[in-house]
Scaffold this motif. Structure first.
Motif, PDB file in Angstrom:
ATOM      1  N   LYS A 112       0.869  -1.186   0.000  1.00 19.35           N
ATOM      2  CA  LYS A 112       0.000   0.000   0.000  1.00 19.35           C
ATOM      3  C   LYS A 112       0.902   1.231   0.000  1.00 19.35           C
ATOM      4  CE  LYS A 112      -3.807   2.293   2.412  1.00 19.35           C
ATOM      5  NZ  LYS A 112      -4.683   2.300   3.614  1.00 19.35           N
ATOM      6  N   ALA A 113       1.143   1.783  -1.196  1.00 14.34           N
ATOM      7  CA  ALA A 113       2.071   2.895  -1.347  1.00 14.34           C
ATOM      8  C   ALA A 113       1.330   4.171  -1.697  1.00 14.34           C
ATOM      9  CB  ALA A 113       3.101   2.584  -2.435  1.00 14.34           C
ATOM     10  N   VAL A 114       1.789   5.278  -1.117  1.00 18.63           N
ATOM     11  CA  VAL A 114       1.198   6.573  -1.390  1.00 18.63           C
ATOM     12  C   VAL A 114       2.318   7.580  -1.618  1.00 18.63           C
ATOM     13  CG1 VAL A 114       1.032   7.156   1.064  1.00 18.63           C
ATOM     14  CG2 VAL A 114      -0.415   8.351  -0.586  1.00 18.63           C
ATOM     15  N   VAL A 115       2.122   8.488  -2.573  1.00 16.97           N
ATOM     16  CA  VAL A 115       3.087   9.561  -2.828  1.00 16.97           C
ATOM     17  C   VAL A 115       2.640  10.791  -2.039  1.00 16.97           C
ATOM     18  CG1 VAL A 115       4.138  11.080  -4.544  1.00 16.97           C
ATOM     19  CG2 VAL A 115       3.637   8.683  -5.123  1.00 16.97           C
ATOM     20  N   ILE A 116       3.555  11.325  -1.232  1.00 14.78           N
ATOM     21  CA  ILE A 116       3.283  12.539  -0.464  1.00 14.78           C
ATOM     22  C   ILE A 116       4.238  13.626  -0.951  1.00 14.78           C
ATOM     23  CG2 ILE A 116       3.168  13.594   1.828  1.00 14.78           C
ATOM     24  CD1 ILE A 116       2.847  10.750   2.980  1.00 14.78           C
ATOM     25  N   SER A 117       3.692  14.592  -1.647  1.00 21.74           N
ATOM     26  CA  SER A 117       4.508  15.696  -2.141  1.00 21.74           C
ATOM     27  C   SER A 117       4.541  16.819  -1.108  1.00 21.74           C
ATOM     28  CB  SER A 117       3.937  16.225  -3.461  1.00 21.74           C
ATOM     29  OG  SER A 117       4.668  17.336  -3.913  1.00 21.74           O
ATOM     30  N   PRO A 118       5.721  17.392  -0.829  1.00 25.51           N
ATOM     31  CA  PRO A 118       5.788  18.483   0.156  1.00 25.51           C
ATOM     32  C   PRO A 118       4.891  19.666  -0.188  1.00 25.51           C
ATOM     33  CG  PRO A 118       7.982  17.646  -0.305  1.00 25.51           C
ATOM     34  CD  PRO A 118       7.053  17.002  -1.294  1.00 25.51           C
ATOM     35  N   ASN A 119       4.722  19.930  -1.486  1.00 22.92           N
ATOM     36  CA  ASN A 119       3.847  21.022  -1.920  1.00 22.92           C
ATOM     37  C   ASN A 119       3.380  20.739  -3.346  1.00 22.92           C
ATOM     38  OD1 ASN A 119       6.308  21.491  -3.178  1.00 22.92           O
ATOM     39  ND2 ASN A 119       6.291  23.706  -2.830  1.00 22.92           N
ATOM     40  N   ASP A 120       2.799  21.736  -3.974  1.00 25.05           N
ATOM     41  CA  ASP A 120       2.225  21.538  -5.299  1.00 25.05           C
ATOM     42  C   ASP A 120       3.320  21.417  -6.357  1.00 25.05           C
ATOM     43  OD1 ASP A 120       0.201  21.150  -7.112  1.00 25.05           O
ATOM     44  OD2 ASP A 120      -0.471  23.237  -7.135  1.00 25.05           O
ATOM     45  N   TYR A 121       2.926  20.984  -7.549  1.00 21.70           N
ATOM     46  CA  TYR A 121       3.864  20.812  -8.654  1.00 21.70           C
ATOM     47  C   TYR A 121       3.222  21.358  -9.929  1.00 21.70           C
ATOM     48  CZ  TYR A 121       0.988  16.619  -9.349  1.00 21.70           C
ATOM     49  OH  TYR A 121      -0.073  15.760  -9.529  1.00 21.70           O
ATOM     50  N   PRO A 122       4.005  21.556 -10.994  1.00 16.02           N
ATOM     51  CA  PRO A 122       3.490  22.260 -12.179  1.00 16.02           C
ATOM     52  C   PRO A 122       2.314  21.580 -12.871  1.00 16.02           C
ATOM     53  CG  PRO A 122       5.885  22.194 -12.202  1.00 16.02           C
ATOM     54  CD  PRO A 122       5.441  21.285 -11.089  1.00 16.02           C
ATOM     55  N   LYS A 123       1.471  22.413 -13.437  1.00 13.37           N
ATOM     56  CA  LYS A 123       0.285  21.939 -14.147  1.00 13.37           C
ATOM     57  C   LYS A 123       0.647  21.034 -15.312  1.00 13.37           C
ATOM     58  CE  LYS A 123      -3.811  23.656 -16.615  1.00 13.37           C
ATOM     59  NZ  LYS A 123      -4.517  24.867 -17.108  1.00 13.37           N
TER      60      LYS A 123
END
Length: 338
Positions: free
Chosen positions: A48-59
């Motif tokens: 069960k893997a999830v990606v957690i990005s510190p903040n937003d990323y480009p459109k």
């Protein structure tokens, strides 16, 4: 990766795990591509893997397969915190020090999970149980491909995984033109196309989705271009006011710094971008040949990266930052002209 590392990873992943995958703050195509590719592979293997990005990323990266499930630590804080707290394994991708994760730095340092680093930046910190670090690699995405190969899992690369890995390699190599692009890189790309990556569609999704405001901002950036022929250097500035006037969105300035290197005789290009909210001048450095912008950024602008591509920051005003830059630049005149 050596045999001991491979054995350790196989042991860790021999039973279902709750896994958090962390890219760096302000993630780019390589960070997002490698994270999504690894997540898809691990989930397909029963984890069960999830990606957690510190903040937003480009459109221009939000079309990528699986991107709609990325947790933004700033915007979806409670959900992201819960996923991180539950993690028994943490993969850190495309960065060499936990300070690159912004607000995630402290909770990551306090976490007791097994850490696995996959990264190609210089001078990595020693925080992971398994460190797959190789500064000669074109991208973290190429390393994720190798990681799957070490685990005997290339047959598990789906079209979505191939698409994400291809995208990261493409963006981090400047569409395969940087020195780090090797014959092996092209062999990997060929296999990804065989496995379902639509190269023409990927290029269109990343590069052919300009908004009018982004093109206007590019015009402003180019009009601000300063050429210093005695140092074989060109730099661009963008103030917060100029960004606001052109409806700036995250990712809009991607690639702007490279325009300086298209000038004949220029081997060092820089862009200075004001971020009033953070109180900094964000700086991107690029070079051609043997001039190390990684060393330049580390020594003078609190940054680092690769020999030919690095980032930094200044907490001074734009005027003071430029004054410091030109002063420091003078000490490199012989090196830049050698």
């Amino acid at each position: 990766m050596n045999l001991e590392d491979i054995t350790t990873v196989r042991s860790i992943l021999s039973q279902p795990q709750k896994i958090a995958i962390i890219p760096h703050k302000n993630p780019d195509g390589d960070a997002i591509g490698s994270s999504l590719a690894l997540q898809a592979y691990l989930n397909n293997q029963g984890h069960k893997a999830v990606v957690i990005s510190p903040n937003d990323y480009p459109k221009f990266l939000k079309w990528m397969p699986g991107s709609d499930a990325i947790l933004n630590y700033e915007r979806e804080n409670s959900q992201a915190k819960r996923a991180l707290e539950e993690a028994t394994v943490i993969f850190t991708l495309d960065f060499n020090d936990l300070s690159r994760t912004g607000q995630l730095e402290h909770p990551l340092k306090e976490h007791k999970a097994d850490f696995i680093m996959i990264d190609h930046h210089q001078q990595p910190s020693d925080y992971a149980r398994v460190m797959y670090s190789d500064v000669l690699m074109s991208s973290t995405c190429e390393m994720v491909y190798n990681f799957m190969e070490y685990l005997g899992a290339l047959e598990h690369i789906t079209p979505d995984i191939a698409t994400n890995i291809y995208t990261g390699i493409m963006t981090d190599t400047g569409s395969f033109k940087y020195r780090s692009t090797t014959s092996r890189t092209h062999q990997v790309i060929a296999d990804l196309i065989e496995k379902g990556a639509n190269n023409m569609e990927i290029h269109q999704n990343v590069f052919d989705t300009n908004s009018p405001s982004r093109l206007h901002l590019l015009g402003v950036a180019l009009s601000n271009l300063v050429i210093l022929p005695e140092y074989k250097t060109a730099y661009i500035t963008l103030s917060q006011e100029e960004l606001d006037q052109n409806d700036f969105k995250k990712g809009d300035t991607e690639g702007f710094v490279n325009y300086g290197l298209t000038l004949e005789g220029i081997i060092f290009a820089v862009i200075f971008i004001e971020n009033r909210e953070e109180g900094i001048i964000k700086i991107s450095f690029r070079s051609i040949g043997d001039f190390s912008v990684n060393q330049f950024a580390r020594e003078h602008f609190n940054g680092g990266g690769h020999d030919n591509a690095a980032g930094g920051r200044s907490e001074s005003s734009m005027e003071d930052t430029l004054e410091k830059f030109t002063s420091v630049l003078a000490t490199y005149k012989k090196e830049l002209n050698s």
